[in-house]
Design an enzyme around this catalytic site. Sequence first.
Site, PDB file in Angstrom:
ATOM      1  N   LYS A  14       0.798  -1.180  -0.089  1.00  0.00           N
ATOM      2  CA  LYS A  14      -0.061   0.001   0.053  1.00  0.00           C
ATOM      3  C   LYS A  14       0.729   1.257  -0.104  1.00  0.00           C
ATOM      4  O   LYS A  14       0.528   2.345  -0.644  1.00  0.00           O
ATOM      5  CB  LYS A  14      -1.078   0.112   1.274  1.00  0.00           C
ATOM      6  CG  LYS A  14      -1.982  -1.182   1.158  1.00  0.00           C
ATOM      7  CD  LYS A  14      -2.451  -1.438  -0.194  1.00  0.00           C
ATOM      8  CE  LYS A  14      -2.984  -3.087  -0.018  1.00  0.00           C
ATOM      9  NZ  LYS A  14      -2.067  -3.925  -0.160  1.00  0.00           N
ATOM     10  N   SER A 110       1.411 -17.998   5.488  1.00  0.00           N
ATOM     11  CA  SER A 110       1.661 -18.746   4.045  1.00  0.00           C
ATOM     12  C   SER A 110       2.722 -18.126   3.358  1.00  0.00           C
ATOM     13  O   SER A 110       3.537 -17.113   3.955  1.00  0.00           O
ATOM     14  CB  SER A 110       0.326 -18.602   3.369  1.00  0.00           C
ATOM     15  OG  SER A 110       0.089 -16.916   3.109  1.00  0.00           O
ATOM     16  N   LEU A 151      -1.962  -7.761  -9.714  1.00  0.00           N
ATOM     17  CA  LEU A 151      -2.551  -6.600 -10.199  1.00  0.00           C
ATOM     18  C   LEU A 151      -2.064  -5.224  -9.289  1.00  0.00           C
ATOM     19  O   LEU A 151      -1.827  -4.303 -10.076  1.00  0.00           O
ATOM     20  CB  LEU A 151      -4.075  -6.576 -10.264  1.00  0.00           C
ATOM     21  CG  LEU A 151      -4.727  -7.655 -11.018  1.00  0.00           C
ATOM     22  CD1 LEU A 151      -6.292  -7.631 -10.955  1.00  0.00           C
ATOM     23  CD2 LEU A 151      -4.328  -7.518 -12.701  1.00  0.00           C
ATOM     24  N   GLU A 152      -2.087  -5.300  -8.087  1.00  0.00           N
ATOM     25  CA  GLU A 152      -1.457  -4.243  -7.223  1.00  0.00           C
ATOM     26  C   GLU A 152      -0.175  -3.914  -7.706  1.00  0.00           C
ATOM     27  O   GLU A 152       0.108  -2.506  -7.857  1.00  0.00           O
ATOM     28  CB  GLU A 152      -1.791  -4.456  -5.788  1.00  0.00           C
ATOM     29  CG  GLU A 152      -3.227  -4.386  -5.198  1.00  0.00           C
ATOM     30  CD  GLU A 152      -3.081  -4.870  -3.900  1.00  0.00           C
ATOM     31  OE1 GLU A 152      -4.511  -4.905  -3.289  1.00  0.00           O
ATOM     32  OE2 GLU A 152      -2.141  -4.967  -3.209  1.00  0.00           O
ATOM     33  N   VAL A 202       0.470 -21.158 -18.613  1.00  0.00           N
ATOM     34  CA  VAL A 202       2.092 -21.090 -18.773  1.00  0.00           C
ATOM     35  C   VAL A 202       2.709 -22.491 -18.832  1.00  0.00           C
ATOM     36  O   VAL A 202       2.355 -23.288 -17.991  1.00  0.00           O
ATOM     37  CB  VAL A 202       2.705 -20.247 -17.405  1.00  0.00           C
ATOM     38  CG1 VAL A 202       4.122 -20.223 -17.605  1.00  0.00           C
ATOM     39  CG2 VAL A 202       1.841 -18.775 -17.625  1.00  0.00           C
ATOM     40  N   GLY A 236      -0.950 -17.191  -6.291  1.00  0.00           N
ATOM     41  CA  GLY A 236      -1.493 -17.484  -4.951  1.00  0.00           C
ATOM     42  C   GLY A 236      -0.429 -17.759  -3.936  1.00  0.00           C
ATOM     43  O   GLY A 236       0.656 -17.567  -4.022  1.00  0.00           O
ATOM     44  N   ALA A 285      -5.470 -10.368   6.110  1.00  0.00           N
ATOM     45  CA  ALA A 285      -5.026 -10.238   7.394  1.00  0.00           C
ATOM     46  C   ALA A 285      -6.250  -9.996   8.125  1.00  0.00           C
ATOM     47  O   ALA A 285      -6.156 -10.399   9.329  1.00  0.00           O
ATOM     48  CB  ALA A 285      -4.214  -8.935   7.302  1.00  0.00           C
ATOM     49  N   HIS A 286      -7.211  -9.383   7.860  1.00  0.00           N
ATOM     50  CA  HIS A 286      -8.394  -9.019   8.728  1.00  0.00           C
ATOM     51  C   HIS A 286      -9.330 -10.350   9.163  1.00  0.00           C
ATOM     52  O   HIS A 286      -9.915 -10.382  10.341  1.00  0.00           O
ATOM     53  CB  HIS A 286      -9.483  -7.976   8.042  1.00  0.00           C
ATOM     54  CG  HIS A 286      -9.619  -8.046   6.953  1.00  0.00           C
ATOM     55  ND1 HIS A 286      -9.107  -7.905   5.610  1.00  0.00           N
ATOM     56  CD2 HIS A 286     -10.925  -8.753   6.137  1.00  0.00           C
ATOM     57  CE1 HIS A 286      -9.554  -8.037   4.524  1.00  0.00           C
ATOM     58  NE2 HIS A 286     -10.797  -8.615   4.853  1.00  0.00           N
ATOM     59  N   HIS A 409     -23.956  14.569   1.170  1.00  0.00           N
ATOM     60  CA  HIS A 409     -23.767  14.997  -0.125  1.00  0.00           C
ATOM     61  C   HIS A 409     -23.014  15.961  -0.101  1.00  0.00           C
ATOM     62  O   HIS A 409     -22.885  17.025   0.342  1.00  0.00           O
ATOM     63  CB  HIS A 409     -25.300  15.252  -0.728  1.00  0.00           C
ATOM     64  CG  HIS A 409     -24.976  15.962  -2.278  1.00  0.00           C
ATOM     65  ND1 HIS A 409     -24.837  15.113  -3.251  1.00  0.00           N
ATOM     66  CD2 HIS A 409     -25.159  17.118  -2.573  1.00  0.00           C
ATOM     67  CE1 HIS A 409     -24.745  16.050  -4.365  1.00  0.00           C
ATOM     68  NE2 HIS A 409     -24.801  17.286  -4.120  1.00  0.00           N
TER      69      HIS A 409
END
Length: 431
Positions: A14, A110, A151-152, A202, A236, A285-286, A409
């Site tokens: 992040k 992991s 992707l991140e 692949v 993964g 993590a959460h 708003h």
Amino acid sequence: MGGTCLNVGCIPSKSLLDSSHHYENVSKHLATHGINISGSISFELEKIMERKRSVVAQTCDGIKYLMKKNKIDILHGEACFSDAKTIQIKAKNSATETVKAKKIVIATGSKPSQLPFSELDKTRIITSTEALSLKEVPKHLVIIGGGVIGLELGQVYKRLGADVSVVEYRDKIIPEMDASLGKELQRILKKQGLVFYLNHKVEDVKVKGNEVLLKATDKSGKILDLKADYCLVAIGRKPYTKGLGLENTKITVNDRGQINTNEYLQTDEPNIYAIGDVIKGAMVAHKAEEEGIFVAETIAGQRPHINYNLIPGVVYTWPEVASVGQTEEKLKADNVAYKTGQFPMRALGRSRASGNIDGFVKILSDKKTDEVLGVHIIGARAADLIGQAVVAMEYRASAEDISRISHAHPTYSEAIKEAALDSTGKRAIHI
């Protein structure tokens, strides 16, 4: 201290996403706001990495502080079960310490999965751990896997100037989330310059000099050859149980290597619990945090609960993607009668004012009772917006309940109200 998330996962990624986002905004989007910057815009990768290391250090130091504050002893070393109540801890200096305990919690997490036919050299063929600490921006980064991690990190390096190609075995990216989210995210990322090869298997990855050569085939057998200077394997993660000495206990694992537990997160040894990535469920993590609290409260004699259906999933690309509850595909597969409400971000005043018009909010609700069954968001601040959906679903709110709540708003959260209105008789006001 802090495990994967704090050291080589959520927090450093992040940090890099935030820094690269700032660079992209300055170099590409400020002119839209009437802000002119003379001269060339540049970045220093080492300073970006230095900031990341600082963020990680501060966060991990915070964990150490909490351990000390709560008078928790920390024993450093590699732990191995001698039996269900005895652990041998081998320190780096080879000294061994024996610890006996009435209750034990396994929280070993992991590690990145590897391709069976290609060895990670961690220099050119890398995992997310190495991708978080590169000393140069790749000229061409090939990513194997179209999930969250790939992707991140792909967006980070695309913003910094890399060509990025994503090779995914399945027919969509972020395949575990609602299909509409993956379709929209792929459209947006393609617009940003990422290249996707879906439905590709692949076959081979190897290093030749300073190049990585990748070979893949599509469903028809057509061969794809890609050359890159770095290849990120992001297929993964797998539970980390190596060396734990589980064979010295009655603890068993399933065919995915995950430790088997019951509804109280007890293993086959009732005094040993397991939480987080090392057991079944989302590797986030959460979820692990909730399980840690659940086990602590259970051991303390309390009666906690976890609703696994309400563990949100988030992708921290920009726009962000967030989801909770059932996907449309799952509801169809289970023959659940449902209603759909959807609202585009571009119809919001706040989205237009900020220039973040991509994305939508989709609400799935029970056709008969109107109870919200799933909420799926892609757009600015989706990671924060999903919290409202989790609260609503925890209290078993209906789509109409959400539609009747006053939302400030102009805010991004108004899209949730509008999607709820759309779900209850197509009553959305601004479409």
